[in-house]
Design a protein around this motif. Sequence first.
Motif, mmCIF file in Angstrom:
data_model
loop_
_atom_site.group_PDB
_atom_site.id
_atom_site.type_symbol
_atom_site.label_atom_id
_atom_site.label_comp_id
_atom_site.label_asym_id
_atom_site.label_seq_id
_atom_site.Cartn_x
_atom_site.Cartn_y
_atom_site.Cartn_z
ATOM 1 N N GLU A 42 0.828 -1.210 0.000
ATOM 2 C CA GLU A 42 0.000 0.000 0.000
ATOM 3 C C GLU A 42 0.861 1.258 0.000
ATOM 4 O O GLU A 42 0.565 2.223 -0.708
ATOM 5 C CB GLU A 42 -0.943 0.002 1.206
ATOM 6 N N VAL A 43 1.917 1.258 0.804
ATOM 7 C CA VAL A 43 2.811 2.417 0.843
ATOM 8 C C VAL A 43 3.510 2.583 -0.502
ATOM 9 O O VAL A 43 3.609 3.692 -1.042
ATOM 10 C CB VAL A 43 3.843 2.271 1.976
ATOM 11 N N ARG A 44 3.986 1.497 -1.058
ATOM 12 C CA ARG A 44 4.686 1.559 -2.344
ATOM 13 C C ARG A 44 3.755 2.073 -3.443
ATOM 14 O O ARG A 44 4.144 2.923 -4.258
ATOM 15 C CB ARG A 44 5.252 0.185 -2.702
ATOM 16 N N ASP A 45 2.528 1.565 -3.473
ATOM 17 C CA ASP A 45 1.576 1.996 -4.499
ATOM 18 C C ASP A 45 1.209 3.471 -4.329
ATOM 19 O O ASP A 45 1.086 4.211 -5.312
ATOM 20 C CB ASP A 45 0.308 1.142 -4.440
ATOM 21 N N ALA A 46 1.030 3.898 -3.072
ATOM 22 C CA ALA A 46 0.673 5.299 -2.821
ATOM 23 C C ALA A 46 1.775 6.236 -3.299
ATOM 24 O O ALA A 46 1.511 7.274 -3.916
ATOM 25 C CB ALA A 46 0.397 5.511 -1.336
ATOM 26 N N LEU A 47 3.023 5.871 -3.041
ATOM 27 C CA LEU A 47 4.138 6.715 -3.470
ATOM 28 C C LEU A 47 4.316 6.667 -4.982
ATOM 29 O O LEU A 47 4.692 7.670 -5.602
ATOM 30 C CB LEU A 47 5.421 6.281 -2.762
ATOM 31 N N ALA A 48 4.042 5.523 -5.586
ATOM 32 C CA ALA A 48 4.135 5.427 -7.044
ATOM 33 C C ALA A 48 3.080 6.302 -7.708
ATOM 34 O O ALA A 48 3.332 6.944 -8.738
ATOM 35 C CB ALA A 48 3.979 3.974 -7.482
ATOM 36 N N THR A 49 1.898 6.362 -7.106
ATOM 37 C CA THR A 49 0.793 7.131 -7.682
ATOM 38 C C THR A 49 0.935 8.626 -7.426
ATOM 39 O O THR A 49 0.642 9.448 -8.299
ATOM 40 C CB THR A 49 -0.551 6.643 -7.106
ATOM 41 N N HIS A 50 1.398 8.980 -6.231
ATOM 42 C CA HIS A 50 1.407 10.390 -5.824
ATOM 43 C C HIS A 50 2.822 10.880 -5.510
ATOM 44 O O HIS A 50 2.995 11.798 -4.706
ATOM 45 C CB HIS A 50 0.523 10.574 -4.588
ATOM 46 N N GLY A 51 3.820 10.281 -6.152
ATOM 47 C CA GLY A 51 5.208 10.605 -5.829
ATOM 48 C C GLY A 51 5.564 12.066 -6.013
ATOM 49 O O GLY A 51 6.257 12.659 -5.182
ATOM 50 N N GLY A 52 5.090 12.666 -7.113
ATOM 51 C CA GLY A 52 5.408 14.072 -7.364
ATOM 52 C C GLY A 52 4.837 14.988 -6.306
ATOM 53 O O GLY A 52 5.524 15.886 -5.794
ATOM 54 N N LEU A 53 3.583 14.767 -5.960
ATOM 55 C CA LEU A 53 2.938 15.574 -4.925
ATOM 56 C C LEU A 53 3.611 15.358 -3.577
ATOM 57 O O LEU A 53 3.828 16.316 -2.815
ATOM 58 C CB LEU A 53 1.456 15.215 -4.836
ATOM 59 N N PHE A 54 3.965 14.114 -3.288
ATOM 60 C CA PHE A 54 4.617 13.823 -2.010
ATOM 61 C C PHE A 54 5.968 14.530 -1.925
ATOM 62 O O PHE A 54 6.318 15.093 -0.878
ATOM 63 C CB PHE A 54 4.797 12.315 -1.844
ATOM 64 N N ALA A 55 6.731 14.516 -3.017
ATOM 65 C CA ALA A 55 8.030 15.196 -3.023
ATOM 66 C C ALA A 55 7.866 16.683 -2.733
ATOM 67 O O ALA A 55 8.670 17.286 -2.017
ATOM 68 C CB ALA A 55 8.730 14.981 -4.363
ATOM 69 N N GLU A 56 6.808 17.290 -3.278
ATOM 70 C CA GLU A 56 6.543 18.702 -2.996
ATOM 71 C C GLU A 56 6.200 18.912 -1.532
ATOM 72 O O GLU A 56 6.668 19.870 -0.902
ATOM 73 C CB GLU A 56 5.394 19.198 -3.873
ATOM 74 N N ARG A 57 5.395 18.025 -0.981
ATOM 75 C CA ARG A 57 4.960 18.187 0.410
ATOM 76 C C ARG A 57 6.130 18.065 1.387
ATOM 77 O O ARG A 57 6.173 18.776 2.396
ATOM 78 C CB ARG A 57 3.877 17.166 0.756
ATOM 79 N N VAL A 58 7.060 17.161 1.098
ATOM 80 C CA VAL A 58 8.190 16.985 2.019
ATOM 81 C C VAL A 58 9.395 17.815 1.587
ATOM 82 O O VAL A 58 10.448 17.758 2.214
ATOM 83 C CB VAL A 58 8.585 15.497 2.154
ATOM 84 N N ASN A 59 9.221 18.590 0.494
ATOM 85 C CA ASN A 59 10.255 19.507 0.022
ATOM 86 C C ASN A 59 11.563 18.768 -0.262
ATOM 87 O O ASN A 59 12.628 19.111 0.266
ATOM 88 C CB ASN A 59 10.480 20.622 1.048
ATOM 89 N N ALA A 60 11.460 17.729 -1.102
ATOM 90 C CA ALA A 60 12.623 16.922 -1.460
ATOM 91 C C ALA A 60 12.851 16.973 -2.963
ATOM 92 O O ALA A 60 11.900 16.966 -3.749
ATOM 93 C CB ALA A 60 12.423 15.472 -1.022
ATOM 94 N N GLU A 61 14.116 17.012 -3.357
ATOM 95 C CA GLU A 61 14.446 17.006 -4.772
ATOM 96 C C GLU A 61 14.058 15.687 -5.428
ATOM 97 O O GLU A 61 13.684 15.657 -6.598
ATOM 98 C CB GLU A 61 15.944 17.263 -4.958
ATOM 99 N N SER A 62 14.161 14.593 -4.690
ATOM 100 C CA SER A 62 13.775 13.295 -5.235
ATOM 101 C C SER A 62 13.287 12.393 -4.112
ATOM 102 O O SER A 62 13.682 12.554 -2.951
ATOM 103 C CB SER A 62 14.942 12.627 -5.975
ATOM 104 N N VAL A 63 12.417 11.452 -4.468
ATOM 105 C CA VAL A 63 11.891 10.466 -3.522
ATOM 106 C C VAL A 63 12.029 9.089 -4.163
ATOM 107 O O VAL A 63 11.610 8.882 -5.312
ATOM 108 C CB VAL A 63 10.413 10.737 -3.175
ATOM 109 N N TRP A 64 12.628 8.167 -3.412
ATOM 110 C CA TRP A 64 12.818 6.802 -3.899
ATOM 111 C C TRP A 64 12.175 5.826 -2.924
ATOM 112 O O TRP A 64 12.125 6.078 -1.721
ATOM 113 C CB TRP A 64 14.306 6.473 -4.032
#
Length: 243
Positions: A42-64
């Motif tokens: 579930e966590v992996r799928d959520a990050l795959a679907t909303h990775g761009g938005l999540f990166a903005e929310r946590v203010n990160a250049e990249s999320v893996w």
Amino acid sequence: DLLADVDALRAVEGAVATARQRLGRKGRWPVAEVVVETGDPEVRDALATHGGLFAERVNAESVWVVDAYAERKRVLDPDMSALGPAVGEDAERVADAVAGRPADLPLPVTVDGTDYEVTAEHVDVVERTPEAVASADFERGTAHVDGTLTPELRRQGLARDVVRRTQELRADLDLAVDERVRLWVDTDDETLRRAVEEHEATLREAVRVETFLAAPPADTRKWTVDGATLELGLEPVAAATLE
């Protein structure tokens, strides 16, 4: 579903916030990388679907997302209460020789021509990440935040601090959200000046800047931003036109 994704991402975001606190990094300042270590689908799928938005929310250049964090190493931590009785007066030098070494046991150590064999009885095995990385657990995994501060990331952070201070000035003047202003920015710090220049477009949009003033207005305010002096002043465009 969406609610499950939101719950999963909130948990990861909370862990990232905790890791940021351990790094001493303000939320406005970007981080180089967030690595989410989890096997939860579930966590992996959520990050795959909303990775761009999540990166903005946590203010990160990249999320893996990874199953296992490759930068975490298992190393030896000497147990002096066990080494002392085992090797006597050479205990401190043996400890120095094994501290931080990869956790491959038994480990032969030679001190002044005397051979010793360090075993699991003499050490603890601990997990360590690079010095610039802070980690925090959440229920279904661990978030690793790389706090390496490149010059570019530092200028991004400085520019966001300027935005925040300018927004404070707007609030003090009780300006309408869409009211445009003329802004005075001055600093004695070259890095901060460059940050404002590089991120001028962001500053214009975030605080509704119509133009930058060539001279300070009647009222200005000073702050210290990451050790640099920042002076700001603004005036509503409408008021300036009437004058």
